[in-house]
Design a protein around this motif. Structure first.
Motif, PDB file in Angstrom:
ATOM      1  N   ALA A 375     -13.626   3.057 -37.695  1.00 24.29           N
ATOM      2  CA  ALA A 375     -12.602   2.452 -36.832  1.00 24.29           C
ATOM      3  C   ALA A 375     -13.232   1.624 -35.723  1.00 24.29           C
ATOM      4  CB  ALA A 375     -11.751   3.563 -36.203  1.00 24.29           C
ATOM      5  N   GLY A 376     -12.401   0.773 -35.140  1.00 20.26           N
ATOM      6  CA  GLY A 376     -12.751   0.154 -33.858  1.00 20.26           C
ATOM      7  C   GLY A 376     -13.341  -1.243 -33.913  1.00 20.26           C
ATOM      8  N   LEU A 377     -13.942  -1.652 -35.039  1.00 18.23           N
ATOM      9  CA  LEU A 377     -14.542  -2.993 -35.055  1.00 18.23           C
ATOM     10  C   LEU A 377     -13.460  -4.029 -34.812  1.00 18.23           C
ATOM     11  CD1 LEU A 377     -17.016  -2.798 -38.078  1.00 18.23           C
ATOM     12  CD2 LEU A 377     -17.625  -3.044 -35.667  1.00 18.23           C
ATOM     13  N   GLY A 378     -13.696  -4.927 -33.919  1.00 16.01           N
ATOM     14  CA  GLY A 378     -12.710  -5.957 -33.571  1.00 16.01           C
ATOM     15  C   GLY A 378     -12.174  -5.750 -32.162  1.00 16.01           C
ATOM     16  N   GLU A 416      -9.683  -1.869 -40.402  1.00 17.26           N
ATOM     17  CA  GLU A 416      -8.211  -1.886 -40.448  1.00 17.26           C
ATOM     18  C   GLU A 416      -7.633  -1.013 -39.345  1.00 17.26           C
ATOM     19  OE1 GLU A 416      -7.311  -1.878 -45.036  1.00 17.26           O
ATOM     20  OE2 GLU A 416      -9.420  -1.522 -44.514  1.00 17.26           O
ATOM     21  N   ASP A 417      -8.390   0.066 -39.008  1.00 19.71           N
ATOM     22  CA  ASP A 417      -7.978   0.907 -37.893  1.00 19.71           C
ATOM     23  C   ASP A 417      -8.523   0.300 -36.587  1.00 19.71           C
ATOM     24  OD1 ASP A 417      -7.276   2.838 -36.137  1.00 19.71           O
ATOM     25  OD2 ASP A 417      -8.386   4.474 -37.092  1.00 19.71           O
ATOM     26  N   SER A 418      -7.846  -0.760 -36.158  1.00 24.55           N
ATOM     27  CA  SER A 418      -8.218  -1.412 -34.884  1.00 24.55           C
ATOM     28  C   SER A 418      -7.004  -2.159 -34.367  1.00 24.55           C
ATOM     29  CB  SER A 418      -9.370  -2.407 -35.095  1.00 24.55           C
ATOM     30  OG  SER A 418      -8.918  -3.513 -35.860  1.00 24.55           O
ATOM     31  N   ASP A 419      -6.960  -2.380 -33.075  1.00 22.65           N
ATOM     32  CA  ASP A 419      -5.840  -3.145 -32.500  1.00 22.65           C
ATOM     33  C   ASP A 419      -5.865  -4.570 -33.040  1.00 22.65           C
ATOM     34  OD1 ASP A 419      -5.273  -0.905 -31.101  1.00 22.65           O
ATOM     35  OD2 ASP A 419      -6.193  -1.589 -29.205  1.00 22.65           O
ATOM     36  N   ALA A 423      -2.802  -6.424 -35.084  1.00 20.87           N
ATOM     37  CA  ALA A 423      -2.141  -7.628 -34.559  1.00 20.87           C
ATOM     38  C   ALA A 423      -2.329  -8.836 -35.475  1.00 20.87           C
ATOM     39  CB  ALA A 423      -2.684  -7.937 -33.167  1.00 20.87           C
ATOM     40  N   HIS A 424      -3.465  -8.910 -36.162  1.00 19.12           N
ATOM     41  CA  HIS A 424      -3.773 -10.115 -36.956  1.00 19.12           C
ATOM     42  C   HIS A 424      -4.333  -9.751 -38.337  1.00 19.12           C
ATOM     43  CE1 HIS A 424      -3.368 -12.651 -33.382  1.00 19.12           C
ATOM     44  NE2 HIS A 424      -4.121 -11.780 -32.743  1.00 19.12           N
ATOM     45  N   PRO A 425      -3.552  -9.103 -39.178  1.00 11.53           N
ATOM     46  CA  PRO A 425      -4.105  -8.721 -40.494  1.00 11.53           C
ATOM     47  C   PRO A 425      -4.560  -9.928 -41.306  1.00 11.53           C
ATOM     48  CG  PRO A 425      -1.733  -8.312 -40.390  1.00 11.53           C
ATOM     49  CD  PRO A 425      -2.159  -8.663 -39.002  1.00 11.53           C
ATOM     50  N   ASP A 426      -3.968 -11.086 -41.057  1.00  8.87           N
ATOM     51  CA  ASP A 426      -4.321 -12.294 -41.822  1.00  8.87           C
ATOM     52  C   ASP A 426      -5.646 -12.909 -41.362  1.00  8.87           C
ATOM     53  OD1 ASP A 426      -2.980 -12.830 -39.362  1.00  8.87           O
ATOM     54  OD2 ASP A 426      -2.915 -14.944 -39.956  1.00  8.87           O
ATOM     55  N   LYS A 450     -11.331 -21.530 -36.471  1.00 11.55           N
ATOM     56  CA  LYS A 450     -11.783 -21.676 -35.083  1.00 11.55           C
ATOM     57  C   LYS A 450     -11.058 -20.702 -34.156  1.00 11.55           C
ATOM     58  CE  LYS A 450     -12.721 -25.099 -31.508  1.00 11.55           C
ATOM     59  NZ  LYS A 450     -12.035 -24.350 -30.459  1.00 11.55           N
ATOM     60  N   GLU A 451      -9.742 -20.485 -34.412  1.00 11.91           N
ATOM     61  CA  GLU A 451      -9.003 -19.604 -33.507  1.00 11.91           C
ATOM     62  C   GLU A 451      -9.529 -18.165 -33.569  1.00 11.91           C
ATOM     63  OE1 GLU A 451      -7.863 -20.950 -36.265  1.00 11.91           O
ATOM     64  OE2 GLU A 451      -6.201 -19.850 -37.184  1.00 11.91           O
ATOM     65  N   VAL A 452     -10.070 -17.770 -34.724  1.00  8.60           N
ATOM     66  CA  VAL A 452     -10.629 -16.418 -34.840  1.00  8.60           C
ATOM     67  C   VAL A 452     -11.925 -16.335 -34.036  1.00  8.60           C
ATOM     68  CG1 VAL A 452     -11.536 -14.688 -36.451  1.00  8.60           C
ATOM     69  CG2 VAL A 452      -9.537 -16.065 -37.094  1.00  8.60           C
ATOM     70  N   VAL A 453     -12.784 -17.328 -34.233  1.00  9.20           N
ATOM     71  CA  VAL A 453     -14.053 -17.346 -33.490  1.00  9.20           C
ATOM     72  C   VAL A 453     -13.765 -17.406 -31.982  1.00  9.20           C
ATOM     73  CG1 VAL A 453     -16.207 -18.616 -33.097  1.00  9.20           C
ATOM     74  CG2 VAL A 453     -15.283 -18.423 -35.414  1.00  9.20           C
ATOM     75  N   ASP A 454     -12.817 -18.253 -31.596  1.00 12.90           N
ATOM     76  CA  ASP A 454     -12.467 -18.379 -30.168  1.00 12.90           C
ATOM     77  C   ASP A 454     -12.047 -17.034 -29.594  1.00 12.90           C
ATOM     78  OD1 ASP A 454     -12.950 -21.058 -30.207  1.00 12.90           O
ATOM     79  OD2 ASP A 454     -10.839 -21.675 -30.237  1.00 12.90           O
ATOM     80  N   TYR A 455     -11.198 -16.347 -30.328  1.00 14.47           N
ATOM     81  CA  TYR A 455     -10.643 -15.089 -29.821  1.00 14.47           C
ATOM     82  C   TYR A 455     -11.731 -14.024 -29.673  1.00 14.47           C
ATOM     83  CZ  TYR A 455      -7.331 -11.290 -29.142  1.00 14.47           C
ATOM     84  OH  TYR A 455      -6.639 -10.227 -28.611  1.00 14.47           O
ATOM     85  N   ILE A 456     -12.533 -13.889 -30.732  1.00 11.59           N
ATOM     86  CA  ILE A 456     -13.606 -12.878 -30.693  1.00 11.59           C
ATOM     87  C   ILE A 456     -14.599 -13.240 -29.586  1.00 11.59           C
ATOM     88  CG2 ILE A 456     -15.536 -11.852 -31.981  1.00 11.59           C
ATOM     89  CD1 ILE A 456     -12.838 -10.972 -33.046  1.00 11.59           C
ATOM     90  N   TYR A 457     -14.951 -14.509 -29.526  1.00 11.87           N
ATOM     91  CA  TYR A 457     -15.929 -14.907 -28.513  1.00 11.87           C
ATOM     92  C   TYR A 457     -15.375 -14.664 -27.105  1.00 11.87           C
ATOM     93  CZ  TYR A 457     -19.419 -17.310 -25.815  1.00 11.87           C
ATOM     94  OH  TYR A 457     -20.399 -17.575 -24.892  1.00 11.87           O
ATOM     95  N   GLY A 458     -14.055 -14.891 -26.939  1.00 10.35           N
ATOM     96  CA  GLY A 458     -13.411 -14.642 -25.641  1.00 10.35           C
ATOM     97  C   GLY A 458     -13.632 -13.191 -25.204  1.00 10.35           C
TER      98      GLY A 458
END
Ligand code: DGJ
Length: 728
Positions: A375-378, A416-419, A423-426, A450-458
Motif C-alpha cells: 500500500a501507499g505508493l503514490g 491500488e490501496d492509495s489515495d 482518485a485517479h484510477p485511469d 504531463k498532468e501525471v508527472v506534474d502532479y507527482i512532481y508537485g
C-alpha cells in the motif's frame, strides 16, 4: 579538424584519438556506403576501402541484389536490403518502402543537446559534429544523422532525428540509432545478462550466421540484458586486439544485435526496440532517437573500458557531485525494512555519526499508508504515525549530529490501496477490461501524461522543500506490462513506452534543476535501470540489491565494464547476508565496497564492538582513496568471463604515481602456497613503487612481469588491499 569531407571523392572521414570512421556518398543518387571503422588512417579517400560492388544506380538490373550486399551507413527496409535495418516505416497508403539518400551535410564544433533526451556533452574544444541529412525522395522523410567525434578519446556518438517534410503522416516502425557494416567476419559478441540480485554477468560468444541480439522490452533498460555490446576480434583479449563498443544512452526498451549475412560479413545495430514501438509522425513533426556511444579500442577490452570511464566521467555525469567526494552514507533498508520510527532512525544515525558516517538515508516506508509493500505508493506525504511531527524533526535531529539527511522515493509507481489511485484510477498504465498484471502489488503510473508527472512532481517538490534534504534515492520496482494509456489515441498507443521514458527524464530534469544541492541516486530493484541515460541525471546508481561481497565481485566487474567506479554504489551490509546467507569478513566487505561509492546498509547498533571499531578507519580510507578510485584508470587483473577461486583488480592514477590493488580470495585452496601472486598492469615499468606499510620497494616492471605477492590470511572470502606509491 577531426571531421573532413573530401569533395572530390565525396568521402567523410571522422578521426578520433586513435580511430578512424569513414563512409562515402556512392553515386549521384546519393546512396551512403559505410567504408571503415578501426585504427586511425591518414587516407581521406574511401573509394578503395568501400567493399567492391557496383552502385545500385549504375547497375539498375541488379539494384535489389546490390542493396542486399553493399555496406550501408543507415539501412532502411523494403527496397532491396533484406538484412536487419536501422529504419522502417509505413506510409499513409500502407507501404513499407523507404530509401534514405544523401541530401546535405554540415560540420561544426561542439555537440548539440538532444531534445528531451540525456546525451553526452562537450565544448567546442572537446568535440566536433557532422550533421548528415538523408532524404527519401518519394515521401519527403528526412533522417538527420549526428556524429560527434571526441578528439581526445576514441569515441564517436551517433544519433538520428527523423523529420516528416512530406504531405502525409507516416508511421515509424523502426528507428535505430546506429548501424555499422563491418568488412570482417572474425568477431565475438560480448554482452551482459542477469536478473534481480545477479546483475551484469559478462559473456563472450562467437558471432554466427543469423541474428544474435540482446534486448529489453520491459519498459526499462533492465537487469536481464544490458543496453551494451562489444564486438571483439577473435584474437583480442582484455589487453590486446581490436574491440568495438556500443552503449545506448537510454533507459527504456532497446536492442543490440548483430547479423552475419550471406557473405559472412557482420552488421551491428543498436537502438530503441521495435517491439512495443510505433510512432505516428505527422507533416512538420520530428522524432529524436537517443544516442549510441561507439568506442574503438586496439588495446583489448580493457582499453574500451577505460575510454567509456573517461567519457562518462567528463562528458555525461553532471551536477554538484560529478567530481566531488560523495558523503559516506548509511541506509536503513536492510537495517529495519518497514519497521522503523523517528527514534529508531535517530538511534542508528547517532551511532553512525560517531564513527564518521556522513549521510543518513531513510529508505522505503515513511509516507502515506506504506507499512508494507502492499500500500501507499503514490501518496507522497509524511505518515505522522511513523514520523510524528513530519520530516523536519528527523532531518533536524540528523543534521544536529553533523550528518546530511536523505530519503527514498518511487515516484513512477502506485498501489491500488492509495489515495492517489482511488482518485485517479485511469492514471495507471493498463488495458481497459484486462486484469492488472501486478508486480510487488503495484502498478505503473502513466508518465507519458504531463498532468501525471506534474502532479507527482508537485507532491515530491513539497516534501523536498519542507526540510533540509540533501540526497534522494529514486527507485523503480517493476517492469511495464499491459501497455495502455487512457490519454493516447488508438493509433498512438505504441508510443507509450518511449513517451513514458521521456516523462521520467522530464521529472528527473526538473528535480535536478530545482534542487541542485541534492545528490540524486537512481535505483531499480538494484541495477535494473543502470544505464548512461540515468547517469546523465544521477552521478551514482544502486548497483544491486545483492549486498554480499562475493556476489558483488561479478556484479561490480560487469557494471564497471563501461561505467566508472564513481557511479557504482556499493555498501557494507550485515552477515549472514540477507540475499545469499553467506558470512564474509567485515574487512572484505569494506575492500569490495571501497571500489564503488562506499557506504553502509545495516543496523549499526547490532554490530560487534570489533566491527564497529573498524568503521572509522574505513571512512578515513574512503576519504584517502576515493579520489584515486574515481579518477584513475581501472584494470581487471582477472578474466571477467571466468568464475574462479579469486578475483582482483587495480586502479592506477592517471600520472602513474600510485595504485590501489584489491585481491579477494573466494575459496581457499589447499597446498603449501598460501600467498597468491598477481601480475599488475598500467604501472610505469621503469619506476619503483613502495608497498605502503612495508619497506618493500619494487620496480613497476617486476610488478607487471612477475607479480605482486599478496599477504592473505588463510580461509575463504578473505581479501587484501595494497596501496603502491611511486618512489620519487
Ligand atoms: C528496492 C531497492 O533496490 C532497495 O534498495 C530498497 O530501496 C527497496 N526497493 C525498498 O522498497
Amino acid at each position: 579538424m577531426s571531421i573532413i569531407f573530401q569533395e572530390s571523392t565525396r568521402t567523410f572521414r571522422l578521426n578520433a584519438k586513435n580511430t578512424t570512421y569513414m563512409f562515402k556518398i556512392l553515386d549521384d543518387e546519393g546512396f551512403m556506403a559505410h567504408a571503415y571503422w578501426g585504427k586511425k588512417l591518414s587516407d581521406t579517400d574511401a573509394s578503395y576501402i568501400v567493399r567492391r560492388i557496383p552502385s545500385p544506380s549504375v547497375m539498375e538490373r541488379e539494384r535489389a541484389t546490390i542493396l542486399d550486399t553493399m555496406p550501408q551507413e543507415f539501412p532502411s527496409e523494403d527496397v532491396g536490403d533484406f538484412r536487419e535495418a536501422a529504419f522502417g516505416l509505413l506510409d499513409s497508403e500502407g507501404h513499407e518502402g523507404c530509401s534514405l539518400l544523401y541530401d546535405s551535410h554540415a560540420i561544426y564544433p561542439g555537440k548539440p543537446a538532444l531534445s528531451g533526451l540525456p546525451a553526452t556533452f562537450g565544448s567546442e574544444k572537446d568535440c566536433e559534429t557532422l550533421e548528415l541529412t538523408l532524404k527519401d525522395p518519394v515521401l519527403g522523410i528526412k533522417a538527420i544523422l549526428l556524429y560527434t567525434v571526441f578528439e581526445d578519446l576514441d569515441v564517436i556518438a551517433r544519433s538520428v532525428r527523423i523529420v516528416n517534410e512530406g504531405k502525409a503522416p507516416v508511421r515509424l516502425t523502426r528507428v535505430l540509432s546506429a548501424s555499422v557494416d563491418f568488412d570482417r567476419e572474425d568477431l565475438d559478441m560480448v554482452s551482459l545478462w542477469g536478473g534481480w540480485a545477479r546483475e551484469n554477468n559478462a559473456q563472450r560468444v562467437p558471432i554466427q550466421h543469423g541474428i544474435q541480439k540482446v534486448e529489453s522490452a520491459r519498459g526499462e533498460s533492465s537487469n536481464t540484458y544490458h543496453p551494451f555490446m562489444a564486438l571483439m576480434a577473435h584474437d583480442a583479449t582484455d589487453d590486446f586486439g581490436e574491440v568495438y563498443g556500443f552503449n545506448f544512452v537510454y533507459s527504456g526498451n532497446f536492442i543490440a544485435e548483430t547479423q552475419k549475412e550471406q557473405h559472412g560479413y557482420i552488421r551491428a545495430l543498436m537502438g530503441i526496440n521495435p517491439q512495443h514501438f510505433g510512432w505516428k509522425l505527422v507533416p512538420g513533426d520530428s522524432f529524436q532517437a537517443p544516442e549510441v556511444i561507439l568506442v574503438h579500442s586496439s588495446e583489448g577490452l580493457s582499453g574500451m573500458t577505460r575510454t567509456y570511464h573517461d567519457l562518462y566521467r567528463q562528458h555525461l555525469v553532471r551536477g554538484k557531485y560529478a567530481h566531488a567526494l560523495r558523503p559516506v552514507l548509511i541506509n536503513n533498508w536492510e537495517a529495519t525494512y518497514f519497521d522503523f520510527n523517528t527514534e529508531k532512525l535517530l538511534e542508528i544515525a547517532s551511532l553512525a555519526a560517531k564513527q564518521g558516517i556522513e549521510l543518513f538515508v531513510m529508505d522505503d516506508g515513511w509516507f502515506g499508508s506504506r507499512r508494507s509493500d502492499n500500500a501507499g505508493l503514490g501518496d507522497w506525504y509524511v505518515c505522522e504515525d511513523v514520523l510524528p511531527g513530519g520530516l523536519k524533526p528527523l532531518a533536524d535531529g540528523i543534521n544536529a549530529l553533523g550528518m546530511k539527511f536523505g530519503l527514498w522515493i518511487e515516484p513512477e509507481m502506485v498501489n491500488e490501496d492509495s489515495d492517489l489511485y482511488r482518485a485517479h484510477p485511469d492514471w495507471a498504465i493498463q488495458i481497459p477490461g484486462r486484469k492488472h498484471s501486478r508486480k510487488r502489488n503495484q502498478l505503473v503510473l502513466d508518465f507519458s501524461r504531463k498532468e501525471v508527472v506534474d502532479y507527482i512532481y508537485g507532491m515530491i517538490h513539497k516534501v523536498l522543500s519542507s526540510t533540509n534534504v540533501e540526497y534522494v534515492k529514486w527507485d523503480m520496482n517493476r517492469t511495464l506490462t499491459n501497455l495502455g494509456s487512457y490519454a493516447l489515441d488508438a493509433d498512438r498507443q505504441q508510443e507509450l513506452s518511449h513517451r513514458y521514458v521521456l516523462g521520467v527524464y522530464d521529472m528527473q530534469n526538473r528535480l535536478t534543476t530545482d534542487f541542485p544541492q541534492i545528490l540524486l541516486e537512481n535505483c531499480s530493484s538494484g541495477g535494473a535501470r543502470f544505464d548512461p541515460g540515468m547517469l546523465y541525471y544521477s552521478p551514482q546508481i544502486w548497483t544491486s540489491d545483492n549486498t554480499d561481497a562475493i556476489a558483488r565481485l561479478k556484479i561490480q566487474a560487469g557494471t564497471a565494464l563501461m561505467y566508472p567506479l564513481s557511479t557504482i554504489d556499493a555498501n557494507i551490509s550485515i552477515v549472514p547476508n540477507h540475499q545469499t546467507g553467506r558470512i564474509t569478513p567485515f574487512t572484505t566487505r569494506g575492500d569490495v565496497a571501497m571500489c564503488g561509492t562506499f557506504g553502509y546498509q545495516l543496523d549499526i547498533t547490532k554490530l560487534t564492538e570489533e566491527e564497529l571499531s573498524l568503521i572509522p578507519k574505513q571512512v578515513e580510507n574512503y576519504h584517502r582513496f576515493n579520489p584515486l578510485v574515481t579518477t584513475g584508470d581501472y584494470y581487471r587483473l582477472h578474466d571477467i568471463f571466468t568464475q574462479d577461486s579469486w578475483d582482483s583488480w587495480m586502479i592506477v592514477a592517471k600520472d602513474r604515481s600510485e595504485a590501489l590493488v584489491t585481491y579477494v580470495q573466494i575459496l581457499a585452496q589447499g597446498g603449501d602456497m598460501i600467498f597468491p601472486k598477481v601480475r599488475l598492469k598500467g604501472l610505469e615499468a621503469d619506476s619503483f613503487y613502495r608497498i605502503e606499510g612495508t619497506d618493500t620497494v619494487v620496480s613497476g616492471q617486476l610488478l607487471m612481469q612477475s607479480g605482486l605477492q599478496i599477504d592473505l590470511k588463510r580461509g575463504d572470502y578473505v581479501s587484501a588491499s595494497v596501496h603502491l606509491i611511486r618512489e620519487a
